[in-house]
Design a protein around this motif. Structure first.
Motif, PDB file in Angstrom:
ATOM      1  N   LYS A  18       0.866  -1.091  -6.583  1.00  0.00           N
ATOM      2  CA  LYS A  18      -0.280  -1.942  -6.941  1.00  0.00           C
ATOM      3  C   LYS A  18       0.230  -3.301  -7.406  1.00  0.00           C
ATOM      4  CE  LYS A  18      -2.886   2.066  -8.457  1.00  0.00           C
ATOM      5  NZ  LYS A  18      -3.480   2.744  -9.623  1.00  0.00           N
ATOM      6  N   CYS A  19      -0.501  -4.357  -7.048  1.00  0.00           N
ATOM      7  CA  CYS A  19      -0.110  -5.696  -7.468  1.00  0.00           C
ATOM      8  C   CYS A  19      -1.354  -6.565  -7.606  1.00  0.00           C
ATOM      9  CB  CYS A  19       0.859  -6.313  -6.462  1.00  0.00           C
ATOM     10  SG  CYS A  19       1.595  -7.852  -7.078  1.00  0.00           S
ATOM     11  N   ASN A  20      -1.310  -7.479  -8.537  1.00  0.00           N
ATOM     12  CA  ASN A  20      -2.405  -8.418  -8.757  1.00  0.00           C
ATOM     13  C   ASN A  20      -2.227  -9.702  -7.958  1.00  0.00           C
ATOM     14  OD1 ASN A  20      -0.145  -8.894 -10.465  1.00  0.00           O
ATOM     15  ND2 ASN A  20      -1.338 -10.396 -11.583  1.00  0.00           N
ATOM     16  N   ALA A  21      -1.073  -9.871  -7.342  1.00  0.00           N
ATOM     17  CA  ALA A  21      -0.781 -11.111  -6.618  1.00  0.00           C
ATOM     18  C   ALA A  21      -0.890 -10.905  -5.111  1.00  0.00           C
ATOM     19  CB  ALA A  21       0.621 -11.602  -6.977  1.00  0.00           C
ATOM     20  N   ASN A  22      -0.872 -12.013  -4.410  1.00  0.00           N
ATOM     21  CA  ASN A  22      -0.922 -12.005  -2.953  1.00  0.00           C
ATOM     22  C   ASN A  22       0.094 -13.024  -2.441  1.00  0.00           C
ATOM     23  OD1 ASN A  22      -1.699 -11.513  -0.351  1.00  0.00           O
ATOM     24  ND2 ASN A  22      -3.567 -12.720  -0.454  1.00  0.00           N
ATOM     25  N   CYS A  23       1.347 -12.820  -2.818  1.00  0.00           N
ATOM     26  CA  CYS A  23       2.402 -13.769  -2.498  1.00  0.00           C
ATOM     27  C   CYS A  23       2.732 -13.730  -1.005  1.00  0.00           C
ATOM     28  CB  CYS A  23       3.649 -13.456  -3.328  1.00  0.00           C
ATOM     29  SG  CYS A  23       3.326 -13.404  -5.097  1.00  0.00           S
ATOM     30  N   PRO A  24       2.779 -14.887  -0.355  1.00  0.00           N
ATOM     31  CA  PRO A  24       2.985 -14.922   1.092  1.00  0.00           C
ATOM     32  C   PRO A  24       4.342 -14.381   1.537  1.00  0.00           C
ATOM     33  CG  PRO A  24       2.995 -17.143   0.181  1.00  0.00           C
ATOM     34  CD  PRO A  24       2.598 -16.218  -0.917  1.00  0.00           C
ATOM     35  N   MET A  25       5.368 -14.444   0.680  1.00  0.00           N
ATOM     36  CA  MET A  25       6.698 -13.999   1.077  1.00  0.00           C
ATOM     37  C   MET A  25       6.937 -12.518   0.782  1.00  0.00           C
ATOM     38  SD  MET A  25       6.537 -15.272  -1.994  1.00  0.00           S
ATOM     39  CE  MET A  25       7.155 -15.380  -3.635  1.00  0.00           C
ATOM     40  N   CYS A  26       5.950 -11.833   0.209  1.00  0.00           N
ATOM     41  CA  CYS A  26       6.129 -10.444  -0.210  1.00  0.00           C
ATOM     42  C   CYS A  26       6.002  -9.475   0.965  1.00  0.00           C
ATOM     43  CB  CYS A  26       5.091 -10.099  -1.274  1.00  0.00           C
ATOM     44  SG  CYS A  26       5.246  -8.411  -1.889  1.00  0.00           S
ATOM     45  N   GLY A  27       6.835  -8.455   0.949  1.00  0.00           N
ATOM     46  CA  GLY A  27       6.812  -7.439   1.992  1.00  0.00           C
ATOM     47  C   GLY A  27       5.545  -6.602   2.013  1.00  0.00           C
ATOM     48  N   ARG A  28       4.768  -6.633   0.934  1.00  0.00           N
ATOM     49  CA  ARG A  28       3.529  -5.843   0.904  1.00  0.00           C
ATOM     50  C   ARG A  28       2.348  -6.627   1.468  1.00  0.00           C
ATOM     51  NH1 ARG A  28      -0.174  -5.972  -3.035  1.00  0.00           N
ATOM     52  NH2 ARG A  28      -0.185  -3.732  -3.344  1.00  0.00           N
ATOM     53  N   ASN A  29       2.563  -7.894   1.786  1.00  0.00           N
ATOM     54  CA  ASN A  29       1.504  -8.783   2.227  1.00  0.00           C
ATOM     55  C   ASN A  29       1.507  -8.912   3.748  1.00  0.00           C
ATOM     56  OD1 ASN A  29      -0.425 -10.737   2.456  1.00  0.00           O
ATOM     57  ND2 ASN A  29       0.819 -12.387   1.609  1.00  0.00           N
ATOM     58  N   ALA A  30       0.336  -8.714   4.345  1.00  0.00           N
ATOM     59  CA  ALA A  30       0.178  -8.915   5.791  1.00  0.00           C
ATOM     60  C   ALA A  30      -0.996  -9.863   6.001  1.00  0.00           C
ATOM     61  CB  ALA A  30      -0.064  -7.591   6.502  1.00  0.00           C
ATOM     62  N   PHE A  31      -0.697 -11.140   6.100  1.00  0.00           N
ATOM     63  CA  PHE A  31      -1.718 -12.158   6.358  1.00  0.00           C
ATOM     64  C   PHE A  31      -2.843 -12.114   5.330  1.00  0.00           C
ATOM     65  CE2 PHE A  31       0.238 -10.849  10.366  1.00  0.00           C
ATOM     66  CZ  PHE A  31       0.886 -12.029  10.685  1.00  0.00           C
ATOM     67  N   GLY A  32      -2.465 -12.046   4.051  1.00  0.00           N
ATOM     68  CA  GLY A  32      -3.444 -12.094   2.979  1.00  0.00           C
ATOM     69  C   GLY A  32      -4.013 -10.755   2.566  1.00  0.00           C
ATOM     70  N   ARG A  33      -3.541  -9.679   3.158  1.00  0.00           N
ATOM     71  CA  ARG A  33      -4.014  -8.332   2.816  1.00  0.00           C
ATOM     72  C   ARG A  33      -2.813  -7.424   2.594  1.00  0.00           C
ATOM     73  NH1 ARG A  33      -8.455  -9.025   6.931  1.00  0.00           N
ATOM     74  NH2 ARG A  33     -10.281  -9.305   5.608  1.00  0.00           N
ATOM     75  N   VAL A  34      -3.067  -6.305   1.918  1.00  0.00           N
ATOM     76  CA  VAL A  34      -2.013  -5.299   1.749  1.00  0.00           C
ATOM     77  C   VAL A  34      -1.679  -4.736   3.126  1.00  0.00           C
ATOM     78  CG1 VAL A  34      -1.436  -3.073   0.710  1.00  0.00           C
ATOM     79  CG2 VAL A  34      -2.755  -4.733  -0.595  1.00  0.00           C
ATOM     80  N   CYS A  35      -0.392  -4.593   3.404  1.00  0.00           N
ATOM     81  CA  CYS A  35       0.052  -4.069   4.701  1.00  0.00           C
ATOM     82  C   CYS A  35      -0.628  -2.752   5.021  1.00  0.00           C
ATOM     83  CB  CYS A  35       1.561  -3.854   4.694  1.00  0.00           C
ATOM     84  SG  CYS A  35       2.505  -5.352   4.794  1.00  0.00           S
ATOM     85  N   PRO A  36      -1.099  -2.609   6.244  1.00  0.00           N
ATOM     86  CA  PRO A  36      -1.657  -1.317   6.643  1.00  0.00           C
ATOM     87  C   PRO A  36      -0.582  -0.235   6.510  1.00  0.00           C
ATOM     88  CG  PRO A  36      -2.066  -2.997   8.316  1.00  0.00           C
ATOM     89  CD  PRO A  36      -1.126  -3.592   7.311  1.00  0.00           C
ATOM     90  N   GLY A  37      -0.953   0.885   5.994  1.00  0.00           N
ATOM     91  CA  GLY A  37      -0.010   1.983   5.840  1.00  0.00           C
ATOM     92  C   GLY A  37       0.681   2.018   4.490  1.00  0.00           C
ATOM     93  N   LEU A  38       0.505   0.977   3.659  1.00  0.00           N
ATOM     94  CA  LEU A  38       1.102   0.985   2.325  1.00  0.00           C
ATOM     95  C   LEU A  38       0.094   1.610   1.366  1.00  0.00           C
ATOM     96  CD1 LEU A  38       3.436   0.175   0.404  1.00  0.00           C
ATOM     97  CD2 LEU A  38       2.192  -1.957   0.006  1.00  0.00           C
ATOM     98  N   PRO A  39       0.350   2.827   0.923  1.00  0.00           N
ATOM     99  CA  PRO A  39      -0.611   3.465   0.006  1.00  0.00           C
ATOM    100  C   PRO A  39      -0.544   2.819  -1.380  1.00  0.00           C
ATOM    101  CG  PRO A  39       1.328   4.844   0.263  1.00  0.00           C
ATOM    102  CD  PRO A  39       1.501   3.672   1.204  1.00  0.00           C
ATOM    103  N   LEU A  40      -1.681   2.629  -2.006  1.00  0.00           N
ATOM    104  CA  LEU A  40      -1.715   2.112  -3.370  1.00  0.00           C
ATOM    105  C   LEU A  40      -1.581   3.300  -4.310  1.00  0.00           C
ATOM    106  CD1 LEU A  40      -4.482  -0.613  -3.077  1.00  0.00           C
ATOM    107  CD2 LEU A  40      -2.006  -0.868  -2.999  1.00  0.00           C
ATOM    108  N   THR A  41      -0.408   3.408  -4.903  1.00  0.00           N
ATOM    109  CA  THR A  41      -0.085   4.584  -5.707  1.00  0.00           C
ATOM    110  C   THR A  41       0.822   4.190  -6.867  1.00  0.00           C
ATOM    111  OG1 THR A  41       0.711   6.861  -5.563  1.00  0.00           O
ATOM    112  CG2 THR A  41       1.916   5.217  -4.277  1.00  0.00           C
ATOM    113  N   GLU A  42       1.062   5.128  -7.761  1.00  0.00           N
ATOM    114  CA  GLU A  42       1.954   4.868  -8.885  1.00  0.00           C
ATOM    115  C   GLU A  42       2.501   6.184  -9.421  1.00  0.00           C
ATOM    116  OE1 GLU A  42      -0.567   4.320 -12.823  1.00  0.00           O
ATOM    117  OE2 GLU A  42      -1.382   3.106 -11.195  1.00  0.00           O
ATOM    118  N   LEU A  43       3.627   6.079 -10.101  1.00  0.00           N
ATOM    119  CA  LEU A  43       4.193   7.229 -10.790  1.00  0.00           C
ATOM    120  C   LEU A  43       3.501   7.378 -12.141  1.00  0.00           C
ATOM    121  CD1 LEU A  43       8.017   6.713 -10.141  1.00  0.00           C
ATOM    122  CD2 LEU A  43       6.512   8.401  -9.070  1.00  0.00           C
ATOM    123  N   THR A  44       3.272   8.617 -12.536  1.00  0.00           N
ATOM    124  CA  THR A  44       2.691   8.896 -13.844  1.00  0.00           C
ATOM    125  C   THR A  44       3.810   9.246 -14.823  1.00  0.00           C
ATOM    126  OG1 THR A  44       2.472  11.259 -13.435  1.00  0.00           O
ATOM    127  CG2 THR A  44       0.615   9.847 -12.749  1.00  0.00           C
TER     128      THR A  44
END
Length: 140
Positions: A18-44
């Motif tokens: 999970k991230c609050n940013a939408n940085c253009p150079m980030c690997g999780r970013n695909a043209f302004g959206r979260v990359c398809p196939g990247l599940p939004l999850t976290e460790l408890t």
């Protein structure tokens, strides 16, 4: 090279995607959206207690809680996870890497009190007031 379990001294941990940013150079970013196939999850906290037993934490020198695919500050139980790490190994060097754009001042104060002098928070700031928003989109 093969490592033995007892030889592990440093850990790089990704606690969330999970991230609050939408940085253009980030690997999780695909043209302004979260990359398809990247599940939004976290460790408890329970996940971390299962993965990082106290005996293992005691052999560590450092743990880096990073954000390659998410910002650690957005992990719901980050403070509790770090508190668990600290109570298991008071000498553990704990590093948290974040864009710093999430959470309240009181949350950051709590984090500082848990980490204490055996740790640090590294803020990813890419520019000054007039340019930071270009690279760290969605953060202030």
């Amino acid at each position: 090279m093969i490592y033995r379990f007892k030889d592990i001294k440093h850990v790089h941990l990704e606690v969330t995607t999970k991230c609050n940013a939408n940085c253009p150079m980030c690997g999780r970013n695909a043209f302004g959206r979260v990359c398809p196939g990247l599940p939004l999850t976290e460790l408890t906290l329970e996940d971390c207690k299962r993965i990082f037993q106290p005996t293992f934490l005691n052999q560590l020198i450092s743990i880096s809680i990073c954000g390659a695919y998410g910002d650690p500050a957005l992990a719901t139980e980050l403070l509790e996870i770090i508190e668990y790490f600290r109570s298991s190994n008071p000498n553990l060097e704990i590093e948290v890497y974040t864009n710093g754009g999430a959470c309240s001042p009181s949350w950051w104060k709590s984090l500082a009190q848990i980490i204490e002098k055996k740790g640090k928070v590294v803020f990813g700031i890419d520019g000054l007031e007039d340019t930071n928003h270009i690279y760290r989109r969605g953060t202030v």
